[in-house]
Design an enzyme around this catalytic site. Structure first.
Site, short mmCIF file in Angstrom:
data_model
loop_
_atom_site.label_atom_id
_atom_site.label_comp_id
_atom_site.label_asym_id
_atom_site.label_seq_id
_atom_site.Cartn_x
_atom_site.Cartn_y
_atom_site.Cartn_z
CB CYS A 94 -0.84 0.04 1.27
SG CYS A 94 -2.03 -1.28 1.39
CG ASN B 238 2.39 -0.60 3.56
OD1 ASN B 238 1.75 -1.60 3.19
ND2 ASN B 238 3.63 -0.38 3.18
CD GLU C 116 11.86 -11.34 -15.31
OE1 GLU C 116 11.46 -12.07 -14.38
OE2 GLU C 116 11.47 -10.19 -15.47
#
Ligand code: AGP
Length: 606
Positions: free
Chosen positions: A2, A100, A476
């Site tokens: 957040c 957060n 990846e």
């Protein structure tokens, strides 16, 4: 996870506060809100959606005030809803907080407060803190004491910013396991999850450490230890990133900008501390084992590092993903653990480093964000200097980390004597030439990459395949494609295909190969065999190959052709192309490229 932010100033701060969560939106964006002190309480406006969407709904920028808090959310506890958005107010409206992290004991505290008659409006763990504040203030009559005593009731990892109508211009903030940094301005002072929130206004930052809290007014900042209230004196740092670097710079998306910034980020990685590289390399030689640890993209970066150390230094370095590290790795004082992290805040990676330290191991890290937890908590740190990476999907940061791992492997080989000085020098010359090669490929091949993406984006299921060093590149590349297109993409070793996964191959399954250079004869041959295995089952095959590889170009249905490239850097060049392919695929599908659904840039919870 957040984004939390707070501003207090001598003039109206709402515009700055609103801008701060626009700059933090990459940390989470399913809902957001603002809380501003005034008229004897804290006025909160919040709703679901991105920051601009919520402003349209709630007119956030119409608020007025000199002190306020703001939040952009990535839901952990409680669904995405207006009630669960932050800020959260106490029942009497006198206290407002943004948070957060995760409060592990929130259910017990919630039960305790409900037994005292508190009525909860949300499903969040955060709201518990708002009501604790009110209750504790009734006992202490002192806001700072109420804040700290409430914090001491909490278990878990968290960062809070709180404002109160009872103390018009003061921000109370605390850091315990989630990032929090103060920005020291001229007319205003700032508190935020990271410096992107206030970079346009000040480069002067003061990073809080875990177990510290601060009281911030427009002209003062006081930092204390949460445990005993003792004063902390710490010099501010100067953030070198410029605000412009953080913005899109004319590109349609941050992802495209950051892909095209890679020539520069490679140069920056090559310029990163040589002393640090030499120190870590000597540690790698002295230690029994050096584990490399990362998660998501940085796990694949670490796996690429294994091939660098194996081929250039004759050393095998174990890799364990951060989320599994505590349960799997066996480390002790004779070992070292090297963490790789763009944000320097990833919970699992920080937990792995904390575990390594508990076991007496030395620690090192390769990190991008200045002042981040990991960059301050390991024995050695190499700051990769890639500048802000705003897109949730990592590109330039990952490539830069690979360059630094290549430098570490070269240095280790040179010190170990397994790498001749001339090979060391030749390798560095290839690395120094790579930025220009990347520029050329991006400029000359982008159109072809886009056409291929447009042509193939209809396939729902994909295999992304590579062998040797191209295997972690394939992993990846698969993560890139899946996380921004939402297509099902499985990255795997090309040599693994015939041991089961080949059963999936048919006309509907697209196979994308990262083909080694023809100079890597055996690797190239094995990859071509895998392509033939797929074709024999009528599977479509596309991929990246080199102009001087006639066999691969003949076999692939469509190939993105690259100029002949030294094997040392060829995998990195292919990764850049795979990144671009993912970007154009997501563009064609109309996805939210910089902020893919369900994701956040930095996962700071376990
Ligand atoms: C990669 O595109 C994702 N953003 C994610 O896998 C990320 O790499 C991972 O969460 C690790 O983040 P870090 O590098 O900030 O530690």
């Amino acid at each position: 996870m957040c984004g939390i932010s707070a501003v207090t100033g001598s003039e109206d701060i709402v515009a700055i506060l609103y801008e701060s969560i626009l700059n933090l939106e990459y940390r989470g964006y399913d809902s957001c809100g603002l809380g501003v002190v005034g008229n004897g309480n804290v006025t909160v406006r919040k709703n679901t959606g991105g920051v601009e969407e919520v402003n349209r709904k709630e007119h956030l920028t119409k608020l007025k005030g000199k002190t306020g808090i703001a939040h952009t959310r990535w839901a952990t506890h409680g669904k995405v809803s207006r009630e669960n958005a932050h800020p959260h107010n106490s029942a009497d409206g006198q206290f407002s907080i943004v948070h957060n992290g995760i409060i592990n004991n929130y259910e017990d505290l919630r039960d305790e407060l409900m037994a005292q008659g508190v009525v909860f409006k949300s499903e969040t763990d955060t709201e518990v803190m708002a009501h604790l504040l009110e209750k504790t203030f009734q006992e202490t009559g002192d806001i700072e004491q109420a804040f700290i005593q409430s914090v001491k009731r909490l278990e878990g990892s968290f960062a809070f910013c709180m404002v109160s109508a009872r103390s018009q211009q003061t921000i109370y903030c605390v850091r315990q396991g989630s990032p929090l940094v103060l920005g020291l301005g001229t007319k205003s002072n700032f508190v935020a999850s990271d410096v992107n929130a206030f970079l346009q206004h000040t480069r002067k930052a003061l990073v809080l450490e875990d177990g510290e809290y601060a009281t911030v007014t427009p002209d003062s900042v006081t930092v204390r230890k949460t445990a005993d209230g003792s004063l902390v004196s710490r010099k501010p740092i100067r953030i070198e990133w410029d605000a412009e670097t953080s913005r899109k710079g004319g590109y349609a998306h941050y992802m495209l900008k950051e892909i095209f910034e890679q020539p520069q980020t490679i140069r920056n990685a090559l310029a990163a501390t040589q002393e640090g590289v030499e120190r870590i390399a000597s540690q790698i030689r002295e230690r029994r084992d050096t584990y490399m640890m990362g998660v998501g993209t940085t796990h694949y970066v670490a796996q690429a590092g294994q091939y660098f150390f194996s081929s250039l230094a004759g050393k095998y370095l174990p890799v364990v993903s951060s989320d599994e590290f505590v349960d799997l790795a066996v480390v002790g004082p004779q070992d070292m653990v090297m963490a790789i992290s763009q944000s320097g805040e990833t919970y699992d990676t920080r937990r792995g480093i904390a575990h390594a330290k508990d076991q007496g191991a030395r620690t090192a890290s390769i990190v991008n964000v200045m002042g981040s937890s990991l960059s301050m908590s390991t024995d050695e740190v190499i700051m990769q200097g890639s500048g802000p990476e705003i897109c949730v999907v990592s590109t330039k940061a990952a490539l830069a980390q690979m360059v630094i791992l290549l430098r570490l492997a070269l240095e280790t080989g040179l010190q170990e004597g397994t790498l001749a000085a001339e090979q060391y020098d030749e390798s560095y010359s290839h690395l120094k030439a790579l930025p220009d090669t990347v520029t050329a490929v991006l400029n000359e091949r982008s159109g072809f990459v886009r056409n291929l993406a447009d042509k193939t984006v209809g396939y729902r299921n994909w295999l992304m395949l590579g062998r040797g060093i191209y295997y972690p590149m394939a992993l990846e590349a698969a993560l890139k494609l899946k996380e921004i297109t939402y297509l099902h993409v499985e990255g795997m070793a090309a040599g693994f295909l015939k041991h089961g996964t080949l059963a999936l191959v048919d006309e509907e399954m697209m196979s994308f190969f990262l083909v080694p250079t023809p100079e890597e004869k055996e690797l190239n041959q094995h990859t071509i065999s895998a392509i033939e295995e797929v074709k024999a089952r009528k599977g479509p095959v596309i991929g990246i190959a080199f102009e001087n590889d006639k066999r691969a170009l003949k076999l692939l249905d469509h190939a993105i052709e690259l100029p002949p490239t030294p094997p040392l850097v060829a995998p990195l060049l292919e990764l850049v192309v795979a990144q671009l392919f993912s970007y154009f695929s997501a563009l064609k599908l109309g996805r939210s490229i910089d902020k893919p659904r369900n994701l956040a840039k930095s996962v700071t919870v376990g």
